[in-house]
Design a protein around this motif. Structure first.
Motif, PDB file in Angstrom:
ATOM      1  N   LEU A   7      -4.879  -4.204  -2.969  1.00 15.02           N
ATOM      2  CA  LEU A   7      -5.402  -5.572  -3.016  1.00 15.02           C
ATOM      3  C   LEU A   7      -4.303  -6.572  -3.341  1.00 15.02           C
ATOM      4  O   LEU A   7      -4.313  -7.700  -2.832  1.00 15.02           O
ATOM      5  CB  LEU A   7      -6.537  -5.649  -4.038  1.00 15.02           C
ATOM      6  N   GLU A   8      -3.345  -6.180  -4.152  1.00 12.86           N
ATOM      7  CA  GLU A   8      -2.218  -7.067  -4.430  1.00 12.86           C
ATOM      8  C   GLU A   8      -1.390  -7.284  -3.159  1.00 12.86           C
ATOM      9  O   GLU A   8      -0.977  -8.410  -2.850  1.00 12.86           O
ATOM     10  CB  GLU A   8      -1.338  -6.479  -5.524  1.00 12.86           C
ATOM     11  N   ALA A   9      -1.147  -6.221  -2.404  1.00 13.79           N
ATOM     12  CA  ALA A   9      -0.418  -6.354  -1.145  1.00 13.79           C
ATOM     13  C   ALA A   9      -1.200  -7.206  -0.148  1.00 13.79           C
ATOM     14  O   ALA A   9      -0.631  -8.035   0.567  1.00 13.79           O
ATOM     15  CB  ALA A   9      -0.141  -4.969  -0.557  1.00 13.79           C
TER      16      ALA A   9
ATOM     17  N   ARG B 287      -0.771 -10.827  -0.911  1.00 16.19           N
ATOM     18  CA  ARG B 287       0.521 -11.328  -0.446  1.00 16.19           C
ATOM     19  C   ARG B 287       0.473 -11.642   1.039  1.00 16.19           C
ATOM     20  O   ARG B 287       1.023 -12.645   1.493  1.00 16.19           O
ATOM     21  CB  ARG B 287       1.627 -10.307  -0.736  1.00 16.19           C
ATOM     22  N   LEU B 288      -0.175 -10.777   1.799  1.00 14.49           N
ATOM     23  CA  LEU B 288      -0.307 -11.021   3.237  1.00 14.49           C
ATOM     24  C   LEU B 288      -1.128 -12.273   3.496  1.00 14.49           C
ATOM     25  O   LEU B 288      -0.742 -13.135   4.307  1.00 14.49           O
ATOM     26  CB  LEU B 288      -0.974  -9.810   3.900  1.00 14.49           C
ATOM     27  N   GLN B 289      -2.280 -12.397   2.815  1.00 14.38           N
ATOM     28  CA  GLN B 289      -3.200 -13.496   3.102  1.00 14.38           C
ATOM     29  C   GLN B 289      -2.662 -14.840   2.611  1.00 14.38           C
ATOM     30  O   GLN B 289      -2.854 -15.867   3.264  1.00 14.38           O
ATOM     31  CB  GLN B 289      -4.555 -13.195   2.469  1.00 14.38           C
ATOM     32  N   ALA B 290      -2.011 -14.832   1.462  1.00 17.38           N
ATOM     33  CA  ALA B 290      -1.477 -16.089   0.927  1.00 17.38           C
ATOM     34  C   ALA B 290      -0.145 -16.452   1.551  1.00 17.38           C
ATOM     35  O   ALA B 290       0.206 -17.637   1.620  1.00 17.38           O
ATOM     36  CB  ALA B 290      -1.328 -15.985  -0.595  1.00 17.38           C
TER      37      ALA B 290
ATOM     38  N   SER C 257      -8.104   3.225   4.488  1.00 21.24           N
ATOM     39  CA  SER C 257      -7.483   4.347   3.785  1.00 21.24           C
ATOM     40  C   SER C 257      -6.694   5.295   4.676  1.00 21.24           C
ATOM     41  O   SER C 257      -5.950   6.138   4.172  1.00 21.24           O
ATOM     42  CB  SER C 257      -8.568   5.146   3.048  1.00 21.24           C
ATOM     43  N   ARG C 258      -6.824   5.198   5.991  1.00 23.98           N
ATOM     44  CA  ARG C 258      -6.017   6.052   6.868  1.00 23.98           C
ATOM     45  C   ARG C 258      -4.756   5.341   7.343  1.00 23.98           C
ATOM     46  O   ARG C 258      -3.901   5.964   7.977  1.00 23.98           O
ATOM     47  CB  ARG C 258      -6.853   6.516   8.069  1.00 23.98           C
ATOM     48  N   ASN C 259      -4.637   4.051   7.055  1.00 26.88           N
ATOM     49  CA  ASN C 259      -3.451   3.298   7.434  1.00 26.88           C
ATOM     50  C   ASN C 259      -2.641   2.830   6.231  1.00 26.88           C
ATOM     51  O   ASN C 259      -1.673   2.084   6.389  1.00 26.88           O
ATOM     52  CB  ASN C 259      -3.828   2.082   8.286  1.00 26.88           C
ATOM     53  N   LEU C 260      -3.054   3.242   5.045  1.00 23.41           N
ATOM     54  CA  LEU C 260      -2.305   2.948   3.822  1.00 23.41           C
ATOM     55  C   LEU C 260      -1.757   4.258   3.277  1.00 23.41           C
ATOM     56  O   LEU C 260      -2.490   5.240   3.141  1.00 23.41           O
ATOM     57  CB  LEU C 260      -3.203   2.272   2.784  1.00 23.41           C
ATOM     58  N   MET C 261      -0.466   4.260   2.966  1.00 18.73           N
ATOM     59  CA  MET C 261       0.205   5.460   2.485  1.00 18.73           C
ATOM     60  C   MET C 261       0.572   5.282   1.017  1.00 18.73           C
ATOM     61  O   MET C 261       0.980   4.202   0.586  1.00 18.73           O
ATOM     62  CB  MET C 261       1.479   5.729   3.300  1.00 18.73           C
ATOM     63  N   VAL C 262       0.398   6.354   0.260  1.00 16.05           N
ATOM     64  CA  VAL C 262       0.817   6.346  -1.143  1.00 16.05           C
ATOM     65  C   VAL C 262       2.332   6.513  -1.173  1.00 16.05           C
ATOM     66  O   VAL C 262       2.862   7.539  -0.715  1.00 16.05           O
ATOM     67  CB  VAL C 262       0.135   7.468  -1.936  1.00 16.05           C
ATOM     68  N   THR C 263       3.043   5.508  -1.677  1.00 17.04           N
ATOM     69  CA  THR C 263       4.501   5.534  -1.708  1.00 17.04           C
ATOM     70  C   THR C 263       4.990   5.173  -3.104  1.00 17.04           C
ATOM     71  O   THR C 263       4.327   4.443  -3.844  1.00 17.04           O
ATOM     72  CB  THR C 263       5.092   4.529  -0.697  1.00 17.04           C
ATOM     73  N   ASP C 264       6.145   5.692  -3.443  1.00 14.33           N
ATOM     74  CA  ASP C 264       6.764   5.401  -4.739  1.00 14.33           C
ATOM     75  C   ASP C 264       8.258   5.243  -4.510  1.00 14.33           C
ATOM     76  O   ASP C 264       8.931   6.200  -4.114  1.00 14.33           O
ATOM     77  CB  ASP C 264       6.493   6.533  -5.721  1.00 14.33           C
ATOM     78  N   PRO C 265       8.772   4.023  -4.675  1.00  8.36           N
ATOM     79  CA  PRO C 265       8.091   2.818  -5.168  1.00  8.36           C
ATOM     80  C   PRO C 265       7.399   2.063  -4.030  1.00  8.36           C
ATOM     81  O   PRO C 265       7.231   2.590  -2.942  1.00  8.36           O
ATOM     82  CB  PRO C 265       9.258   2.000  -5.742  1.00  8.36           C
ATOM     83  N   ASP C 266       7.020   0.827  -4.322  1.00  8.82           N
ATOM     84  CA  ASP C 266       6.485  -0.124  -3.329  1.00  8.82           C
ATOM     85  C   ASP C 266       5.195   0.353  -2.688  1.00  8.82           C
ATOM     86  O   ASP C 266       5.024   0.293  -1.469  1.00  8.82           O
ATOM     87  CB  ASP C 266       7.533  -0.431  -2.247  1.00  8.82           C
ATOM     88  N   ASN C 267       4.269   0.854  -3.501  1.00 13.03           N
ATOM     89  CA  ASN C 267       2.949   1.238  -2.998  1.00 13.03           C
ATOM     90  C   ASN C 267       2.133  -0.020  -2.658  1.00 13.03           C
ATOM     91  O   ASN C 267       2.198  -1.005  -3.392  1.00 13.03           O
ATOM     92  CB  ASN C 267       2.225   2.055  -4.073  1.00 13.03           C
TER      93      ASN C 267
ATOM     94  N   ALA D 223     -10.872 -14.280  -6.783  1.00 10.21           N
ATOM     95  CA  ALA D 223     -10.229 -14.978  -7.898  1.00 10.21           C
ATOM     96  C   ALA D 223      -8.709 -14.958  -7.759  1.00 10.21           C
ATOM     97  O   ALA D 223      -8.026 -15.951  -8.057  1.00 10.21           O
ATOM     98  CB  ALA D 223     -10.650 -14.336  -9.219  1.00 10.21           C
ATOM     99  N   ARG D 224      -8.166 -13.832  -7.291  1.00 11.99           N
ATOM    100  CA  ARG D 224      -6.718 -13.729  -7.102  1.00 11.99           C
ATOM    101  C   ARG D 224      -6.247 -14.732  -6.045  1.00 11.99           C
ATOM    102  O   ARG D 224      -5.227 -15.416  -6.224  1.00 11.99           O
ATOM    103  CB  ARG D 224      -6.363 -12.302  -6.677  1.00 11.99           C
TER     104      ARG D 224
END
Length: 289
Positions: A114-116, A119-122, A192-202, A245-246
């Motif tokens: 949601l934070e990412a 960033r895209l939307q704003a 959930s099939r187009n988002l990858m768990v990454t470390d860092p920059d998840n 709210a964000r």
């Protein structure tokens, strides 16, 4: 080995920094694109194979650059032959959100996603000529897949005139709702099939080449009312309102009414799932998937 595979291997031998050690399928999607993971000099990369008579990989290249500029973890394009539809990309790994989401992990994983998304939307310019509009014609085209491929071809239903009228009225209401919402950059498959768990920059963000400028709730619906995983309604609405709210804190206008936002979110969900069930029916009947 097919002619296309020979072309891909020959191109890799030209662009890789060392000898190609191994190549294996990485994933496929609902289009004609294919993805391969390649091993070279102890590292892995991803190759996109997009036959130019079926797909255009130029939007992927352009949008990837903008997303990375906004701070999103999209693949970097390392090399490309746009005329032949071949791209060499950084590898964001194989840990899909879908496989790792559970009650313990979801606060952190969805928090990052949601934070990412914010960033895209704003950060994305809705006036940019790079992305086409998610206009009435496209919204209706997507919903018509439900009528044609699910009701007509999969279920074999012959609708009466009054039933067609109900669908026409519903499609118009859903399209009007989407067009009334604040306009933002829309990934269009933010799930959930187009988002990858990454470390860092998840998270790592994939499959964004069909992005458009459209309704602020669309990608939120894709994530929170995913076709592949479900959460309790109260939790979904809490996440949605927290995201509202964000966005307001980031200065986005048109989000003053929480009830109106949730209504728009619900109606956008209906539009998206009508589209999805039509696409899934078409994939099965037309493409044998």
């Amino acid at each position: 080995m097919s002619e296309r595979e020979q072309l891909l291997r020959g191109w890799l031998n030209d662009v890789l920094p060392a000898r190609l050690e191994r190549i294996a399928p990485a994933s496929s999607d609902a289009s004609f694109r294919r993805y391969f993971r390649v091993w070279c000099a102890g590292q892995t990369h991803i190759v996109m194979d997009a036959p130019p008579d079926k797909e255009d990989c130029r939007p992927f290249v352009a949008i990837a650059q903008v997303l990375r500029g906004l701070g999103l973890n999209a693949p970097e394009v390392l090399a490309g032959d746009l005329d032949q539809g071949l791209l060499l990309l950084t590898d964001l790994g194989s840990r899909q959100y879908l496989a790792e989401l559970d009650e313990r992990s979801v606060p952190g994983l969805y928090g990052d996603a949601l934070e990412a998304l914010a960033r895209l939307q704003a950060g994305g310019d809705p006036g940019s000529p790079l992305l086409p509009p998610y206009d009435s014609a496209l919204l209706h085209r997507e919903m018509e897949l439900f009528r044609e491929w699910f009701l007509g071809k999969l279920l074999g239903l012959r609708l009466r005139d009054e039933e067609h009228h109900v669908l026409d009225h519903t499609f118009a209401l859903l399209a009007d709702n989407a067009l009334e919402q604040p306009r933002v950059w829309v990934h269009r498959d933010y799930h959930s099939r187009n988002l990858m768990v990454t470390d860092p920059d998840n998270p790592g963000v994939l499959d964004f080449q069909d992005a458009v400028v459209g309704a602020v709730t669309y990608d939120l619906v894709s994530l929170l009312r995913d076709c592949y995983i479900a959460w309790p309604r109260e939790q979904v609405e809490s996440w949605a309102l927290d995201h509202r709210a964000r966005l307001r804190a980031l200065g986005m206008s048109g989000l003053d009414d929480a009830d109106q936002f949730l209504r728009g979110f619900d109606l956008m969900g209906v539009q998206r799932h009508l589209k999805a069930i039509g696409i899934f029916a078409r994939l099965n009947l037309r493409d044998g998937k």
